[in-house]
Write a protein that holds these residues in place. Sequence first.
Motif, PDB file in Angstrom:
ATOM      1  N   VAL A  67     -13.953  -2.245   3.889  1.00 30.85           N
ATOM      2  CA  VAL A  67     -12.739  -1.407   3.646  1.00 30.85           C
ATOM      3  C   VAL A  67     -11.668  -2.162   4.458  1.00 30.85           C
ATOM      4  O   VAL A  67     -10.357  -1.766   4.406  1.00 30.85           O
ATOM      5  CB  VAL A  67     -12.583  -0.011   3.762  1.00 30.85           C
ATOM      6  CG1 VAL A  67     -13.606   0.689   2.876  1.00 30.85           C
ATOM      7  CG2 VAL A  67     -12.612   0.410   5.137  1.00 30.85           C
ATOM      8  N   SER A  68     -11.874  -3.211   5.005  1.00 32.58           N
ATOM      9  CA  SER A  68     -10.884  -3.753   6.090  1.00 32.58           C
ATOM     10  C   SER A  68      -9.718  -4.385   5.466  1.00 32.58           C
ATOM     11  O   SER A  68      -8.589  -4.349   6.008  1.00 32.58           O
ATOM     12  CB  SER A  68     -11.482  -4.900   7.196  1.00 32.58           C
ATOM     13  OG  SER A  68     -11.870  -5.923   6.307  1.00 32.58           O
ATOM     14  N   GLY A  69      -9.889  -5.005   4.267  1.00 34.40           N
ATOM     15  CA  GLY A  69      -8.927  -5.563   3.485  1.00 34.40           C
ATOM     16  C   GLY A  69      -8.243  -4.663   2.299  1.00 34.40           C
ATOM     17  O   GLY A  69      -7.401  -5.218   1.539  1.00 34.40           O
ATOM     18  N   PHE A  70      -8.315  -3.507   2.352  1.00 37.28           N
ATOM     19  CA  PHE A  70      -7.513  -2.442   1.691  1.00 37.28           C
ATOM     20  C   PHE A  70      -6.440  -1.410   2.320  1.00 37.28           C
ATOM     21  O   PHE A  70      -6.868  -1.219   3.439  1.00 37.28           O
ATOM     22  CB  PHE A  70      -8.639  -1.674   0.854  1.00 37.28           C
ATOM     23  CG  PHE A  70      -9.589  -2.577   0.167  1.00 37.28           C
ATOM     24  CD1 PHE A  70      -9.253  -3.164  -1.048  1.00 37.28           C
ATOM     25  CD2 PHE A  70     -10.861  -2.673   0.401  1.00 37.28           C
ATOM     26  CE1 PHE A  70     -10.251  -3.785  -1.814  1.00 37.28           C
ATOM     27  CE2 PHE A  70     -11.853  -3.448  -0.128  1.00 37.28           C
ATOM     28  CZ  PHE A  70     -11.473  -3.984  -1.120  1.00 37.28           C
ATOM     29  N   ALA A  71      -5.516  -1.156   1.871  1.00 29.89           N
ATOM     30  CA  ALA A  71      -4.507  -0.083   1.942  1.00 29.89           C
ATOM     31  C   ALA A  71      -3.811   0.433   1.085  1.00 29.89           C
ATOM     32  O   ALA A  71      -3.742   0.104  -0.087  1.00 29.89           O
ATOM     33  CB  ALA A  71      -3.581  -1.031   3.061  1.00 29.89           C
ATOM     34  N   PRO A  72      -3.491   1.778   1.390  1.00 30.60           N
ATOM     35  CA  PRO A  72      -2.645   2.371   0.399  1.00 30.60           C
ATOM     36  C   PRO A  72      -1.521   1.825   0.037  1.00 30.60           C
ATOM     37  O   PRO A  72      -0.497   1.282   0.725  1.00 30.60           O
ATOM     38  CB  PRO A  72      -2.491   3.956   0.925  1.00 30.60           C
ATOM     39  CG  PRO A  72      -3.625   3.986   2.209  1.00 30.60           C
ATOM     40  CD  PRO A  72      -3.998   2.681   2.611  1.00 30.60           C
ATOM     41  N   GLY A  73      -1.262   1.853  -1.286  1.00 34.03           N
ATOM     42  CA  GLY A  73      -0.005   1.272  -1.840  1.00 34.03           C
ATOM     43  C   GLY A  73      -0.168  -0.204  -2.454  1.00 34.03           C
ATOM     44  O   GLY A  73       0.580  -0.722  -3.189  1.00 34.03           O
ATOM     45  N   GLN A  74      -1.318  -0.747  -2.191  1.00 35.15           N
ATOM     46  CA  GLN A  74      -1.813  -1.918  -2.787  1.00 35.15           C
ATOM     47  C   GLN A  74      -1.758  -1.753  -4.213  1.00 35.15           C
ATOM     48  O   GLN A  74      -2.367  -1.001  -4.691  1.00 35.15           O
ATOM     49  CB  GLN A  74      -3.054  -2.616  -2.309  1.00 35.15           C
ATOM     50  CG  GLN A  74      -3.004  -3.335  -0.882  1.00 35.15           C
ATOM     51  CD  GLN A  74      -4.160  -3.829  -0.421  1.00 35.15           C
ATOM     52  OE1 GLN A  74      -5.212  -3.231  -0.142  1.00 35.15           O
ATOM     53  NE2 GLN A  74      -4.468  -5.193  -0.421  1.00 35.15           N
ATOM     54  N   LYS A  75      -1.346  -3.000  -4.946  1.00 38.34           N
ATOM     55  CA  LYS A  75      -1.441  -3.003  -6.542  1.00 38.34           C
ATOM     56  C   LYS A  75      -2.639  -3.835  -7.019  1.00 38.34           C
ATOM     57  O   LYS A  75      -2.691  -4.994  -6.372  1.00 38.34           O
ATOM     58  CB  LYS A  75      -0.178  -3.472  -7.153  1.00 38.34           C
ATOM     59  CG  LYS A  75       1.134  -2.514  -6.636  1.00 38.34           C
ATOM     60  CD  LYS A  75       2.384  -3.231  -7.741  1.00 38.34           C
ATOM     61  CE  LYS A  75       3.334  -2.044  -7.444  1.00 38.34           C
ATOM     62  NZ  LYS A  75       4.638  -2.618  -8.335  1.00 38.34           N
ATOM     63  N   VAL A  76      -3.297  -3.289  -7.915  1.00 37.03           N
ATOM     64  CA  VAL A  76      -4.375  -4.106  -8.497  1.00 37.03           C
ATOM     65  C   VAL A  76      -4.298  -4.255 -10.011  1.00 37.03           C
ATOM     66  O   VAL A  76      -3.822  -3.174 -10.872  1.00 37.03           O
ATOM     67  CB  VAL A  76      -5.739  -3.414  -8.250  1.00 37.03           C
ATOM     68  CG1 VAL A  76      -7.142  -4.109  -8.677  1.00 37.03           C
ATOM     69  CG2 VAL A  76      -5.869  -2.739  -6.941  1.00 37.03           C
ATOM     70  N   ASP A  77      -4.374  -5.420 -10.413  1.00 34.23           N
ATOM     71  CA  ASP A  77      -4.160  -5.751 -11.998  1.00 34.23           C
ATOM     72  C   ASP A  77      -5.313  -6.497 -12.502  1.00 34.23           C
ATOM     73  O   ASP A  77      -6.552  -6.767 -11.698  1.00 34.23           O
ATOM     74  CB  ASP A  77      -2.961  -6.640 -11.948  1.00 34.23           C
ATOM     75  CG  ASP A  77      -1.967  -6.324 -13.338  1.00 34.23           C
ATOM     76  OD1 ASP A  77      -2.540  -5.669 -14.348  1.00 34.23           O
ATOM     77  OD2 ASP A  77      -0.820  -6.419 -13.530  1.00 34.23           O
ATOM     78  N   VAL A  78      -5.219  -6.866 -13.717  1.00 31.15           N
ATOM     79  CA  VAL A  78      -6.382  -7.335 -14.518  1.00 31.15           C
ATOM     80  C   VAL A  78      -6.686  -8.850 -14.049  1.00 31.15           C
ATOM     81  O   VAL A  78      -7.601  -9.308 -14.417  1.00 31.15           O
ATOM     82  CB  VAL A  78      -5.856  -7.298 -15.913  1.00 31.15           C
ATOM     83  CG1 VAL A  78      -5.018  -8.108 -16.087  1.00 31.15           C
ATOM     84  CG2 VAL A  78      -7.078  -7.640 -16.858  1.00 31.15           C
ATOM     85  N   ASP A  79      -5.655  -9.520 -13.132  1.00 29.07           N
ATOM     86  CA  ASP A  79      -5.924 -10.738 -12.653  1.00 29.07           C
ATOM     87  C   ASP A  79      -7.130 -10.942 -11.687  1.00 29.07           C
ATOM     88  O   ASP A  79      -7.336 -12.120 -11.279  1.00 29.07           O
ATOM     89  CB  ASP A  79      -4.450 -11.549 -12.338  1.00 29.07           C
ATOM     90  CG  ASP A  79      -3.987 -10.653 -11.165  1.00 29.07           C
ATOM     91  OD1 ASP A  79      -4.505  -9.583 -10.751  1.00 29.07           O
ATOM     92  OD2 ASP A  79      -2.891 -10.872 -10.771  1.00 29.07           O
ATOM     93  N   ILE A  80      -7.705  -9.713 -11.414  1.00 33.89           N
ATOM     94  CA  ILE A  80      -8.808  -9.835 -10.515  1.00 33.89           C
ATOM     95  C   ILE A  80      -9.904 -10.515 -11.111  1.00 33.89           C
ATOM     96  O   ILE A  80     -10.911 -10.897 -10.711  1.00 33.89           O
ATOM     97  CB  ILE A  80      -9.037  -8.692  -9.969  1.00 33.89           C
ATOM     98  CG1 ILE A  80      -9.635  -7.703 -10.799  1.00 33.89           C
ATOM     99  CG2 ILE A  80      -8.043  -8.038  -8.899  1.00 33.89           C
ATOM    100  CD1 ILE A  80     -10.357  -6.235 -10.192  1.00 33.89           C
ATOM    101  N   PHE A  81      -9.982 -10.572 -12.404  1.00 38.95           N
ATOM    102  CA  PHE A  81     -11.015 -11.013 -13.538  1.00 38.95           C
ATOM    103  C   PHE A  81     -10.385 -12.263 -13.936  1.00 38.95           C
ATOM    104  O   PHE A  81      -9.304 -12.614 -14.044  1.00 38.95           O
ATOM    105  CB  PHE A  81     -11.276 -10.200 -14.356  1.00 38.95           C
ATOM    106  CG  PHE A  81     -11.903  -8.985 -14.094  1.00 38.95           C
ATOM    107  CD1 PHE A  81     -13.154  -8.701 -13.281  1.00 38.95           C
ATOM    108  CD2 PHE A  81     -11.257  -7.713 -14.371  1.00 38.95           C
ATOM    109  CE1 PHE A  81     -13.651  -7.571 -12.702  1.00 38.95           C
ATOM    110  CE2 PHE A  81     -11.642  -6.410 -13.758  1.00 38.95           C
ATOM    111  CZ  PHE A  81     -12.941  -6.213 -13.157  1.00 38.95           C
ATOM    112  N   LYS A  82     -11.399 -13.271 -14.264  1.00 37.11           N
ATOM    113  CA  LYS A  82     -11.246 -14.520 -15.215  1.00 37.11           C
ATOM    114  C   LYS A  82     -12.018 -14.514 -16.154  1.00 37.11           C
ATOM    115  O   LYS A  82     -13.144 -14.037 -16.047  1.00 37.11           O
ATOM    116  CB  LYS A  82     -11.148 -15.781 -14.128  1.00 37.11           C
ATOM    117  CG  LYS A  82     -12.555 -15.943 -13.676  1.00 37.11           C
ATOM    118  CD  LYS A  82     -12.508 -17.206 -12.507  1.00 37.11           C
ATOM    119  CE  LYS A  82     -13.815 -17.453 -11.893  1.00 37.11           C
ATOM    120  NZ  LYS A  82     -14.481 -16.423 -11.355  1.00 37.11           N
TER     121      LYS A  82
END
Length: 213
Positions: free
Chosen positions: A83-98
Amino acid sequence: MFPGVIGKKIGMTQLFREDGETVVTAIEAGPCVVTQVKTKEKDGYNAVQLGFGEAKRLNSPEKGHLKGIGLFKHLREFRVGDVSGFAPGQKVDVDIFKPGDLVDVIGTAKGKGFAGVVKRHHFAGGPKTHGQSDRHRAPGSVGATTFPGRVLKGTRMAGHMGDVRVTVRNLRVVEVDPARHLLLVEGAVPGGRNGLVLIRRAVKGSKDADKAS
């Protein structure tokens, strides 16, 4: 790297490519926001909680939980190893897939109400002749007599059908449109139109899919 995203099923359509026609499901995936990061030391396991959709009304505990982040209608967790790379407020969108990625889609199947064994378990039904006038869709025998003298647990019978959590594995991503938060996956996904779905990276990648790619 984010393990997945929350989305909404839009519907099914056809996509015509050079190698032929493909039936795909369109999903409005994201945008999502990290609302909580759970750690093994504090919560017993590592996970990232995402928020999706605008909420019109929340109670006080929900507002307190989302204070300073936003008001979200849906909150869902994704297990992660680190979980070291995550923080509250971060945005996640569909571009995590290709295109070409394999994903698992989790949703709630359509509710069918009370259904008989022919519809629910694909039983063949009784004989259609020899004087059988009322056994066409009947289950037949459900147990023995003296021994064990009861109906065994798990015996397939008529009952409530659908409205359960379903996971469809190894669907291939056909197209990604970050501008419209749109994800096209090959095949069908569980649930009805506008149903909530979770899209995560495939846990068990198929060997055939790996060869095809």
